[in-house]
Write a protein that holds these residues in place. Structure first.
Motif, mmCIF file in Angstrom:
data_model
loop_
_atom_site.group_PDB
_atom_site.id
_atom_site.type_symbol
_atom_site.label_atom_id
_atom_site.label_comp_id
_atom_site.label_asym_id
_atom_site.label_seq_id
_atom_site.Cartn_x
_atom_site.Cartn_y
_atom_site.Cartn_z
ATOM 1 N N LEU A 33 0.822 -1.213 0.000
ATOM 2 C CA LEU A 33 0.000 0.000 0.000
ATOM 3 C C LEU A 33 0.854 1.261 0.000
ATOM 4 N N LEU A 34 2.069 1.163 0.530
ATOM 5 C CA LEU A 34 2.966 2.310 0.633
ATOM 6 C C LEU A 34 3.971 2.381 -0.501
ATOM 7 N N ARG A 40 -0.521 -2.246 -6.229
ATOM 8 C CA ARG A 40 -1.511 -2.214 -5.144
ATOM 9 C C ARG A 40 -1.374 -0.979 -4.264
ATOM 10 N N ASN A 41 -0.530 -0.026 -4.659
ATOM 11 C CA ASN A 41 -0.317 1.200 -3.890
ATOM 12 C C ASN A 41 -1.660 1.866 -3.572
ATOM 13 N N VAL A 50 0.054 7.638 -10.315
ATOM 14 C CA VAL A 50 1.421 7.526 -9.817
ATOM 15 C C VAL A 50 2.273 7.000 -10.960
ATOM 16 N N ASP A 51 3.306 7.759 -11.339
ATOM 17 C CA ASP A 51 4.189 7.347 -12.425
ATOM 18 C C ASP A 51 5.639 7.452 -11.994
ATOM 19 N N ARG A 52 6.446 6.502 -12.456
ATOM 20 C CA ARG A 52 7.890 6.556 -12.210
ATOM 21 C C ARG A 52 8.501 7.562 -13.183
ATOM 22 N N VAL A 53 9.430 8.367 -12.686
ATOM 23 C CA VAL A 53 10.161 9.311 -13.539
ATOM 24 C C VAL A 53 11.186 8.493 -14.317
ATOM 25 N N THR A 61 6.053 10.662 -9.748
ATOM 26 C CA THR A 61 5.154 11.814 -9.741
ATOM 27 C C THR A 61 3.778 11.324 -9.302
ATOM 28 N N LEU A 62 3.087 12.173 -8.574
ATOM 29 C CA LEU A 62 1.757 11.850 -8.063
ATOM 30 C C LEU A 62 0.807 12.978 -8.424
ATOM 31 N N VAL A 63 -0.309 12.627 -9.045
ATOM 32 C CA VAL A 63 -1.387 13.575 -9.316
ATOM 33 C C VAL A 63 -2.625 13.017 -8.639
ATOM 34 N N THR A 64 -3.138 13.743 -7.657
ATOM 35 C CA THR A 64 -4.323 13.281 -6.930
ATOM 36 C C THR A 64 -5.582 13.852 -7.563
ATOM 37 N N SER A 65 -6.671 13.145 -7.417
ATOM 38 C CA SER A 65 -7.933 13.624 -7.978
ATOM 39 C C SER A 65 -8.407 14.899 -7.280
#
Length: 78
Positions: A33-34, A40-41, A50-53, A61-65
């Motif tokens: 989860l972490l 399964r994050n 969530v994408d790997r650079v 990188t994280l883009v939240t709704s």
């Protein structure tokens, strides 16, 4: 009438976040989860992106709704 002014500042410097928490579950259930590399994050399960650079294997990188116009850069450290 009172007028409120607020300046919007965006920090370019990294911010270290540390905390401790006790979780009553086995590591095998919690770690996925972490782990940002794991499908399964928890953020992915909530529909966030969530994408790997590409050129930085320990960076995501994280883009939240909730804040879809903000991109958070997360660097995994020891």
């Amino acid at each position: 009438m009172q007028e409120w002014k607020r300046e919007r500042q965006l920090a370019n410097a990294a911010h270290a976040v540390t905390t401790e928490i006790e979780i009553a579950a086995p590591v095998s259930e919690v770690f996925p989860l972490l782990d940002f590399a794991d499908p399964r994050n928890a953020k992915r399960q909530l529909g966030d992106k969530v994408d790997r650079v590409a050129d930085r294997p320990d960076c995501y990188t994280l883009v939240t709704s909730a804040l879809d116009d903000a991109v958070f850069t997360l660097e995994i450290t020891d």
